[in-house]
Scaffold this motif. Structure first.
Motif, PDB file in Angstrom:
ATOM      1  N   ASP A 167      47.394  34.010 120.044  1.00 46.28           N
ATOM      2  CA  ASP A 167      47.734  34.505 118.709  1.00 46.28           C
ATOM      3  C   ASP A 167      49.235  34.429 118.455  1.00 46.28           C
ATOM      4  O   ASP A 167      49.696  34.003 117.396  1.00 46.28           O
ATOM      5  N   GLU A 168      49.945  34.852 119.460  1.00 42.31           N
ATOM      6  CA  GLU A 168      51.407  34.848 119.357  1.00 42.31           C
ATOM      7  C   GLU A 168      51.936  33.423 119.168  1.00 42.31           C
ATOM      8  O   GLU A 168      52.760  33.153 118.297  1.00 42.31           O
ATOM      9  N   ALA A 176      50.284  30.861 118.055  1.00 46.40           N
ATOM     10  CA  ALA A 176      49.829  30.316 116.777  1.00 46.40           C
ATOM     11  C   ALA A 176      50.814  30.677 115.661  1.00 46.40           C
ATOM     12  O   ALA A 176      51.225  29.838 114.861  1.00 46.40           O
ATOM     13  N   LEU A 177      51.204  31.950 115.643  1.00 44.22           N
ATOM     14  CA  LEU A 177      52.143  32.412 114.619  1.00 44.22           C
ATOM     15  C   LEU A 177      53.495  31.717 114.779  1.00 44.22           C
ATOM     16  O   LEU A 177      54.111  31.284 113.806  1.00 44.22           O
ATOM     17  N   TYR A 193      53.364  28.158 113.579  1.00 41.35           N
ATOM     18  CA  TYR A 193      53.272  28.155 112.119  1.00 41.35           C
ATOM     19  C   TYR A 193      54.640  28.432 111.493  1.00 41.35           C
ATOM     20  O   TYR A 193      55.091  27.737 110.587  1.00 41.35           O
ATOM     21  N   GLU A 194      55.301  29.465 112.007  1.00 38.52           N
ATOM     22  CA  GLU A 194      56.584  29.855 111.405  1.00 38.52           C
ATOM     23  C   GLU A 194      57.653  28.771 111.589  1.00 38.52           C
ATOM     24  O   GLU A 194      58.460  28.533 110.696  1.00 38.52           O
ATOM     25  N   LYS A 231      51.997  33.770 105.402  1.00 37.40           N
ATOM     26  CA  LYS A 231      50.546  34.000 105.410  1.00 37.40           C
ATOM     27  C   LYS A 231      49.781  32.856 104.742  1.00 37.40           C
ATOM     28  O   LYS A 231      48.615  33.018 104.387  1.00 37.40           O
ATOM     29  N   ALA A 286      47.559  25.441 118.370  1.00 32.90           N
ATOM     30  CA  ALA A 286      48.091  26.690 117.817  1.00 32.90           C
ATOM     31  C   ALA A 286      48.082  26.644 116.290  1.00 32.90           C
ATOM     32  O   ALA A 286      47.670  27.610 115.626  1.00 32.90           O
ATOM     33  N   LYS A 296      44.552  26.937 115.050  1.00 31.09           N
ATOM     34  CA  LYS A 296      44.082  28.321 115.180  1.00 31.09           C
ATOM     35  C   LYS A 296      44.631  29.188 114.056  1.00 31.09           C
ATOM     36  O   LYS A 296      43.919  29.987 113.459  1.00 31.09           O
ATOM     37  N   TYR A 297      45.916  28.990 113.748  1.00 33.89           N
ATOM     38  CA  TYR A 297      46.501  29.818 112.693  1.00 33.89           C
ATOM     39  C   TYR A 297      45.856  29.519 111.343  1.00 33.89           C
ATOM     40  O   TYR A 297      45.500  30.428 110.599  1.00 33.89           O
ATOM     41  N   SER A 314      42.629  31.076 111.096  1.00 35.96           N
ATOM     42  CA  SER A 314      42.691  32.540 111.027  1.00 35.96           C
ATOM     43  C   SER A 314      43.018  33.046 109.616  1.00 35.96           C
ATOM     44  O   SER A 314      42.667  34.176 109.269  1.00 35.96           O
TER      45      SER A 314
END
Lengths: 199, 724
Positions: A105-106, A108-109, A112-113, A123, A175, A178-179, A182
């Motif tokens: 999760d970490e 993935a974020l 993305y960022e 988001k 990743a 996944k993001y 999600s």
């Protein structure tokens, strides 16, 4: 001011006296010391180097920058082709195994960022790129992990979406996928819907 | 004054001629040096902080980095160093030639004309009136003024030389001669341009040719404006200040001729790995390496003249500055050839290493020498004592420490960023694919550099205060000292010296030979590119810019985008991975002026066309950090307010057509409509993304049109393949 320079230049010893020339410019005199031998060596070395360098690269067929570039590029392209075979094929079991690890999760974020945020906004609400949180998709026919994975790799350069396969590693691609999954259907208010409804 | 004491003059005592020196003009140039020195350094400090934090751009068009950086370089080179050269040259030639400057009126025109040029530069550059050719940014009317004033300086100098009362010309004069001749040639050739309006012109050269001519100029501006005049000044002020004979006359001869002959060839080292034909690059590198020894000849002669006086160097500020200046000259002229080696240049080019290298020359050599010369001249010329040795020492240490902070931080920043750019991992991917990562990493170094700059500026202000206090303590004296010496006719050419000694008695022949020495390299390197169309293989895929793209390109030039962005993808693996296909010479044939740039504070833009959406560019220009967190780029809000000047397009196209861009009459006649249509097309896409349609006639649209066109004719930015 008229007298101060009348004082002779400071001469230290007899050797200097013998090397002094009969030159006098506004009180400035000149020695005629021989050229330092290391300097002469550097001078000749520089000229000889330049001559051979020009001969070799311009006349004797030394490799051009273009040749060297082609050579290196071919090597890298080989590596990249192998990699793209490895990365380009989506392996569901590898993906499933990866997304359950505890840092997923970490990661993935983070991916993305670093890479997606500047166009798809926080988001996934969209700005320069489309809103990723509604049920409309512009470039996908199916909204599953494999489809998303393959699309991220090739992108859509005409629409401004880069081919991330050139940049992201396999794990980073996982990743990103996944993001995106999600945030799907979280319907964050943002950019207006584009494309068609894909379930 | 040491009067002529040769036997001849004693015999001809009755024929002595009387003369006095025009030191009033020297004083004027000294004042100008001090004032413009503060301005130039203040500008430098300002732009240094702008790189540490984008907020220092203050969201004002005329205060952005892209416009102030050219002002800083012009102010430092032409205003500060320029006035210092004129002060030093006018002071020393009168004494070395035992005569007054040729014409008081010409000297006055020279002084006030030069200050007018500086004021015009200070007004036009922040307004975005620029040709974008580095250190030659001034537009055509000011270029003409520069040329006229330089010629006036030349006439004044050569006529003074003609009226000399010293048969042989001293080595300092040799360097002054080379300076005056070469700068005139460089400036005129590089600034050939066709006016569009009073404040806009297009270069007569395009693309690769323009780049080659520009860096032949740019490199030799460093050589013949920042180096040769200062070697001349060194040869006067070092022996005067230390009261010792110059070390080696024969070294003077050899390093003078080899320096001016070799220097002129080295320009292409600014264009290694670019689309410049490789044989020119090879020449540039080879001659740059060969330049090392000739450069060091000057350093050796300077430092060894100080031999036996090192205890005084420790005590006396004048000698401290001069010795440090010559030492930094040696360092910079070693680093220069090193950076010219292709592989080293491949790492260092476009990074801060180059910026650091330039400042070890300009601060280490020029600033230090100017300080030493001023501390020598001011008390002498005003006939008084220096106000404070302590303050002079304070300046020495602040300048030295500030400069070391500058150089070291730029080494670290440059090498760090260069290595990050080229890092490719074992899977064939860039380790730092986001350019901004490599920028964020070096921002701490930008703070170190900025504070180093503050120290250098503080030291300079201390000198200004110190010298004005010195001048205040002088008695006002209107009468000029009168000297007497034998006329030139009473002094035969030294028949015992060698052939060079005879040449020193013939300044005109000497000047012609110096001119030939700089002509050889210039002709061999420039002529093939200017004369031959085969030099650049044309490619039918490359089309001229559309009317709207021309407007956008001129905005790109106006904002000084080239000060931070290159347009040259070099033939390197990492650049292909990062930017796309390598740049080819054929792609630039319609680029007037070329925009290859010299530093990548932001990424290369040659393949940016089509890489992002219009909306990305729109957002990015309005607030770069919105799309690239950590970016150092200023905001360009005014591009969203000012309207596109459609009316100027036909004239621009006519000039470009006259220069060879194949626009038809129809295209020119319909250019305004064509531009408006293209703006609407771009606008349609932006409107879909939520932009108000009334933005359609704003400058941002033209800029987007240009950026989206860049590198697309032969780009193929989607494929990662080697060229060919």
């Amino acid at each position: 001011m008229s007298n101060e320079n009348k004082s002779k230049n400071i001469i230290m010893n007899e050797e200097e006296q013998s090397l002094l020339l009969n030159h006098d410019y506004d009180g400035i005199e000149e020695f005629d010391y021989p050229l330092p031998s290391w300097w002469v060596g550097t001078f000749i070395g520089g000229v000889v180097f330049a001559a051979f360098y020009i001969l070799y690269y311009s006349f004797a067929g030394g490799p051009s920058l273009q040749d060297e570039y082609n050579h290196k590029m071919a090597e890298v392209n080989k590596v990249r082709e192998e990699q793209s075979k490895l990365v380009g094929k989506f392996q569901p079991d590898q993906y499933q195994a990866w997304i359950v690890n505890k840092d997923a999760d970490e990661k993935a974020l983070e991916v993305y960022e670093e890479n997606c945020l500047s166009c798809h906004e926080e988001k996934g609400k969209g700005d320069i790129g489309p809103n990723l949180t509604d049920k409309y998709w512009k470039n996908l026919k199916k909204a599953d992990a494999e489809e998303i994975y393959q699309f991220i790799i090739v992108g859509n350069e005409d629409a401004g979406m880069p081919a991330w396969g050139d940049v992201l590693s396999k794990e980073e691609l996982f990743a990103a996928v996944k993001y995106v999954i999600s945030i799907k259907n979280t319907n964050v208010p943002g950019k207006e819907a584009e494309g068609e409804v894909i379930e | 004054m040491s009067q002529n004491e040769t036997p001849e003059s004693v015999q001809n005592e009755q024929k002595l001629e009387q003369f006095s020196y025009d030191d009033k003009s020297v004083k004027l140039f000294i004042h100008a040096t001090l004032i413009w020195g503060v301005v130039a350094l203040l500008l430098g400090v300002t732009i240094a902080f702008q790189l540490a934090s984008w907020k220092f751009n203050f969201e004002l068009p005329w205060l952005t980095f892209g416009r102030l950086r050219p002002l800083h370089t012009n102010a430092a080179i032409f205003a500060f160093v320029g006035n210092a050269i004129f002060a030093g040259v006018y002071y020393s030639i009168q004494r070395l030639l035992k005569t007054r400057l040729y014409s008081d009126i010409l000297t006055k025109i020279h002084f006030w004309g030069w200050q007018l040029i500086i004021v015009l530069a200070a007004v036009t550059l922040p307004l975005g009136i620029t040709t974008s050719k580095e250190y030659a940014e001034l537009e055509w009317p000011i270029d003409i003024l520069v040329a006229v004033i330089w010629v006036i300086f030349g006439i004044n100098f050569f006529m003074t030389l003609k009226r000399r009362r010293e048969r042989h010309i001293y080595v300092a004069i040799w360097f002054y001669i080379a300076t005056i001749i070469t700068v005139a040639v460089l400036y005129v050739v590089n600034n050939l341009e066709i006016p569009v309006s009073l404040m806009k012109s297009y270069s007569v050269y395009a693309g690769v040719q323009d780049a080659l001519v520009q860096w032949w100029y740019g490199h030799n501006a460093v050589a013949f404006f920042l180096t040769t005049p200062f070697l001349g000044l060194m040869y006067y002020f070092v022996p005067k200040a230390v009261n010792r004979p110059v070390y080696s006359y024969r070294l003077s001869i050899i390093h003078f001729w080899s320096l001016i002959f070799v220097y002129i060839w080295a320009g292409p080292h600014h264009l290694l790995y670019t689309s410049l034909p490789e044989w020119v690059q090879t020449l540039g590198m080879a001659f740059s390496v060969a330049l090392w020894a000739p450069s060091w000849g000057g350093m050796i002669n300077g430092l060894l003249t100080l031999r036996g006086a090192w205890d005084r160097v420790r005590r006396e500020p004048i000698l401290k500055f001069l010795a440090t200046g010559v030492t930094f000259y040696g360092m910079a002229t070693f680093e220069g050839p090193l950076l010219s080696i292709k592989s080293v240049n491949g790492l260092a080019h476009y990074t801060d290493w180059i910026v650091g290298h330039v400042h070890s020359g300009t601060i280490g050599w020029n600033y230090m020498m100017v300080a030493g010369i001023l501390y020598y001249m001011v008390p002498k010329i005003w006939k008084t004592e220096l106000f404070s040795t302590k303050l002079a020492n304070f300046q020495f240490w602040t300048a030295t420490i500030g400069l070391l902070m500058y150089i070291v931080s730029m080494w670290v920043a440059g090498i760090t960023q260069g290595l990050m750019w080229r890092a490719v991992d074992e899977t064939g991917k860039l380790v730092y694919p986001n350019f901004v990562e490599t920028v964020v990493k070096i921002v701490p170094m930008y703070w170190v550099r900025a504070f180093g700059g503050v120290l250098i500026l503080a030291g300079f202000i201390a000198m200004v205060y110190n010298l004005y206090k010195t001048i205040q303590s002088a008695k006002v004296e209107e009468k000029e000292d009168v000297f007497a010496t034998a006329p030139l006719s009473a002094q035969p050419i030294d028949s015992h010296g060698g052939s060079h000694r005879k040449l020193e008695g013939l300044p005109l022949v000497f000047s012609v030979l110096a001119f030939l020495a700089i002509l050889v390299g210039s002709m061999i390197e420039l002529m093939p590119s200017i004369m031959s169309n085969k030099f650049i293989v044309k490619d039918a895929r490359v089309k001229p810019y559309t009317p709207l793209e021309i407007v956008g390109r001129d905005i790109y030039v106006r904002e000084g985008c080239y000060t931070c962005h290159s347009q040259m993808v070099r033939p390197m693996v990492d650049e292909t991975l990062r930017y796309g296909k390598r740049s080819e010479a054929a792609e630039f044939v319609y680029d007037r002026p070329f925009q290859w740039g010299s530093r990548r504070i932001g990424p290369d833009l040659h393949r940016v066309g089509g890489k992002y959406s219009h909306m990305w560019h729109y957002r990015h220009m309005l607030d770069p950090r919105k799309v690239t967190p950590g970016s150092l780029m200023p905001v360009y809000t005014w591009l969203f307010k000012s309207k596109i000047k459609y009316g100027s397009i036909p004239k621009k196209m006519q000039v470009l057509k006259a220069l060879g861009t194949p626009y038809s009459e129809d295209e020119i006649n319909n250019s305004i409509r064509n531009a408006e249509e293209q703006a609407l097309t771009i606008m349609a896409e932006l409107e879909r993304d939520g932009v108000d349609s009334k933005m359609r006639n704003k400058e941002i649209i033209a800029l987007i049109a240009y950026l989206q066109r860049l590198g697309t004719d032969m780009g193929g930015s989607d494929e990662v393949t080697s060229a060919e």
